[in-house]
Design an enzyme around this catalytic site. Structure first.
Site, PDB file in Angstrom:
ATOM      1  N   THR A   1       2.949 -10.085  -4.012  1.00  0.00           N
ATOM      2  CA  THR A   1       2.264 -10.663  -4.962  1.00  0.00           C
ATOM      3  C   THR A   1       1.499 -11.944  -4.628  1.00  0.00           C
ATOM      4  O   THR A   1       0.328 -11.816  -5.830  1.00  0.00           O
ATOM      5  CB  THR A   1       3.666 -10.742  -6.223  1.00  0.00           C
ATOM      6  OG1 THR A   1       4.370  -9.886  -6.832  1.00  0.00           O
ATOM      7  CG2 THR A   1       3.434 -12.035  -7.780  1.00  0.00           C
TER       8      THR A   1
ATOM      9  N   CYS B   1      12.309   6.120  -4.211  1.00  0.00           N
ATOM     10  CA  CYS B   1      12.289   6.604  -4.818  1.00  0.00           C
ATOM     11  C   CYS B   1      13.214   7.570  -5.108  1.00  0.00           C
ATOM     12  O   CYS B   1      14.284   7.917  -4.696  1.00  0.00           O
ATOM     13  CB  CYS B   1      11.407   7.641  -3.682  1.00  0.00           C
ATOM     14  SG  CYS B   1       9.774   6.777  -3.568  1.00  0.00           S
TER      15      CYS B   1
ATOM     16  N   ASN C   1       6.288  -4.442 -12.963  1.00  0.00           N
ATOM     17  CA  ASN C   1       5.570  -3.572 -12.280  1.00  0.00           C
ATOM     18  C   ASN C   1       6.448  -2.097 -12.660  1.00  0.00           C
ATOM     19  O   ASN C   1       7.171  -1.545 -11.812  1.00  0.00           O
ATOM     20  CB  ASN C   1       4.838  -3.871 -10.962  1.00  0.00           C
ATOM     21  CG  ASN C   1       5.491  -2.707  -9.688  1.00  0.00           C
ATOM     22  OD1 ASN C   1       5.954  -1.789  -9.793  1.00  0.00           O
ATOM     23  ND2 ASN C   1       5.938  -3.310  -9.149  1.00  0.00           N
TER      24      ASN C   1
HETATM   25  C1  LIG Z   1       2.030  -3.806  -8.286  1.00  0.00           C
HETATM   26  C2  LIG Z   1       2.818  -3.627  -7.126  1.00  0.00           C
HETATM   27  C3  LIG Z   1       3.000  -1.895  -6.922  1.00  0.00           C
HETATM   28  C4  LIG Z   1       3.669  -2.225  -5.193  1.00  0.00           C
HETATM   29  N1  LIG Z   1       3.715  -0.699  -5.244  1.00  0.00           N
HETATM   30  C5  LIG Z   1       4.594   0.044  -4.185  1.00  0.00           C
HETATM   31  C6  LIG Z   1       4.575   0.604  -2.993  1.00  0.00           C
HETATM   32  O1  LIG Z   1       3.224   1.804  -3.366  1.00  0.00           O
HETATM   33  N2  LIG Z   1       4.888   1.062  -2.314  1.00  0.00           N
HETATM   34  C7  LIG Z   1       6.370   0.093  -1.797  1.00  0.00           C
HETATM   35  O2  LIG Z   1       6.741   0.565  -0.892  1.00  0.00           O
HETATM   36  N3  LIG Z   1       6.643  -1.109  -2.566  1.00  0.00           N
HETATM   37  C8  LIG Z   1       5.187  -1.389  -3.609  1.00  0.00           C
HETATM   38  N4  LIG Z   1       5.465  -2.527  -3.944  1.00  0.00           N
HETATM   39  C9  LIG Z   1       6.794  -3.478  -4.069  1.00  0.00           C
HETATM   40  C10 LIG Z   1       6.041  -4.576  -2.685  1.00  0.00           C
HETATM   41  O3  LIG Z   1       5.618  -4.287  -2.061  1.00  0.00           O
HETATM   42  C11 LIG Z   1       7.326  -5.358  -2.616  1.00  0.00           C
HETATM   43  O4  LIG Z   1       8.760  -4.998  -1.715  1.00  0.00           O
HETATM   44  C12 LIG Z   1       8.206  -6.553  -3.097  1.00  0.00           C
HETATM   45  O5  LIG Z   1       7.170  -6.676  -4.604  1.00  0.00           O
HETATM   46  C13 LIG Z   1       8.835  -7.086  -3.428  1.00  0.00           C
HETATM   47  O6  LIG Z   1       7.783  -8.335  -2.582  1.00  0.00           O
HETATM   48  P1  LIG Z   1       6.148  -9.096  -3.756  1.00  0.00           P
HETATM   49  O7  LIG Z   1       7.696 -10.090  -4.185  1.00  0.00           O
HETATM   50  O8  LIG Z   1       5.752 -10.116  -1.734  1.00  0.00           O
HETATM   51  O9  LIG Z   1       5.507  -8.707  -3.884  1.00  0.00           O
HETATM   52  C14 LIG Z   1       4.664  -2.564  -4.892  1.00  0.00           C
HETATM   53  C15 LIG Z   1       4.839  -4.001  -5.571  1.00  0.00           C
HETATM   54  C16 LIG Z   1       3.801  -4.410  -6.324  1.00  0.00           C
HETATM   55  C17 LIG Z   1       3.802  -5.909  -7.674  1.00  0.00           C
END
Ligand SMILES: Cc1cc2nc3c(=O)[nH]c(=O)nc-3n(C[C@H](O)[C@H](O)[C@H](O)COP(=O)(O)O)c2cc1C
Length: 303
Positions: free
Chosen positions: A265, A129, A68
């Site tokens: 996810t 960021c 993403n």
């Molecule tokens: C579509 C999407 C948007 C995300 N937006 C943010 C965000 O705004 N701030 C943040 O700290 N992490 C953001 N993340 C990261 C997730 O919070 C998380 O750290 C990362 O996806 C790993 O976890 P997962 O494998 O369970 O998705 C985003 C992830 C995805 C997939």
């Protein structure tokens, strides 16, 4: 059985939260996620000004996970307060604001305004960021920047301050220590991993920004290793995340040294996943005669 997790002087009712950016502002999942049984909702990133985000496509499925490049699209602080906070504040679960910005002052602005106008449970500081002032390097890759930012935020709030670490560094322990030294109460570990996909027909990157953040099953081993390494470096609680798709995945994180977890996810696949994971953890605790989540913490020390 005690499923609660203490961070600073506050308690999360259970160890399974929904990760930032994947549950929006909560209302998107109304009727799908059981908020009565959610350990914590981590909001979509809040920045001082509204952000359109990056050009589409900004989400692409790969064989083992999701790429993403959302670009922190969000409604901005003002509309967050007027349009999103009324719903969020009505939820029965703890709500934690995910805070982002392109310079340290942005983070300070968001936290000080939320301090004044909300009873937010706590803050999760997204340090993945790009830092405009330092020529675009990621804020979370420089220990001194992380320590200074955390220390400045610490002065603004007595609510739990959680720093969310990026895995895209040489030694994540140095960043973890910097956050702890700055006064963080907990660390979220990990954010997405840099990844890329190429469209072989068009012979160019699938995502216009070229590289993007990889999440989902592919990054679980990276997240587990990061939690384990960070656990050996700091004494504050760690919130483990990255690729949790079921209870066994979450239990791996808890055994590696996390005090609680988040699911991102996985929610896209099954919005009821948080309750299933919570029930799986409870079942495992019963089978292993564990009385409290803190019982998990002894295992990694034996390795
Ligand atoms: C579509 C999407 C948007 C995300 N937006 C943010 C965000 O705004 N701030 C943040 O700290 N992490 C953001 N993340 C990261 C997730 O919070 C998380 O750290 C990362 O996806 C790993 O976890 P997962 O494998 O369970 O998705 C985003 C992830 C995805 C997939």
């Amino acid at each position: 059985m005690d499923l609660s997790v203490r961070i600073r002087d506050k308690v999360l009712p259970n160890p399974v939260g929904a990760a930032s950016g994947t549950i929006g502002y909560g209302s998107e999942y109304e009727g799908l996620v059981d908020y009565d049984r959610l350990g914590a909702l981590y909001t979509k990133a809040v920045t001082p000004e509204p952000r359109e985000g990056n050009p589409i496509p900004r989400i692409v499925e790969t064989t083992a996970g999701l790429l993403n490049s959302i670009g922190l699209a969000n409604v901005g602080l003002k509309r967050f307060l007027s349009e999103k906070w009324p719903y969020l504040s009505s939820l029965p679960c703890p709500v934690i604001a995910n805070v982002a910005g392109s310079k340290p002052e942005d983070y300070l602005q968001v936290v000080s305004v939320l301090e004044e106008h909300t009873d937010m449970w706590g803050y999760e500081i997204n340090i993945s960021c790009p830092n405009v002032k330092k020529g675009g390097i990621t804020i979370g890759t420089e220990p001194d920047v992380v320590e200074d930012l955390t220390a400045s935020l610490r002065k603004l709030t007595n609510r739990p301050l959680i720093v969310k670490l990026t895995p895209n560094v040489t030694d994540i322990r140095l960043i973890a220590r910097a956050a702890e030294n700055g006064g963080a109460d907990a660390l979220s570990c990990i954010n997405t991993v840099v990844g890329m996909a190429i469209d072989i027909k068009r012979k160019r990157p699938v995502i216009p920004q070229k590289t993007a953040g990889l999440s989902g099953p592919a990054i679980k081993p990276i997240g587990i290793a990061a939690v384990y390494r960070v656990r050996t470096a700091v004494s504050i609680p760690i919130i483990g995340l990255g690729g949790i798709m079921n209870a066994d995945d979450a239990i791996e994180y808890l055994l590696a040294g996390a005090s609680c977890v988040q699911i991102g996810t996985g929610l896209f696949v099954d919005p009821t996943i948080t309750v299933k994971v919570l029930e799986g953890i409870e079942e495992y605790m019963k089978q292993n005669n564990m009385n409290s989540i803190s019982d998990f913490s002894s295992y990694w020390k034996e390795w």
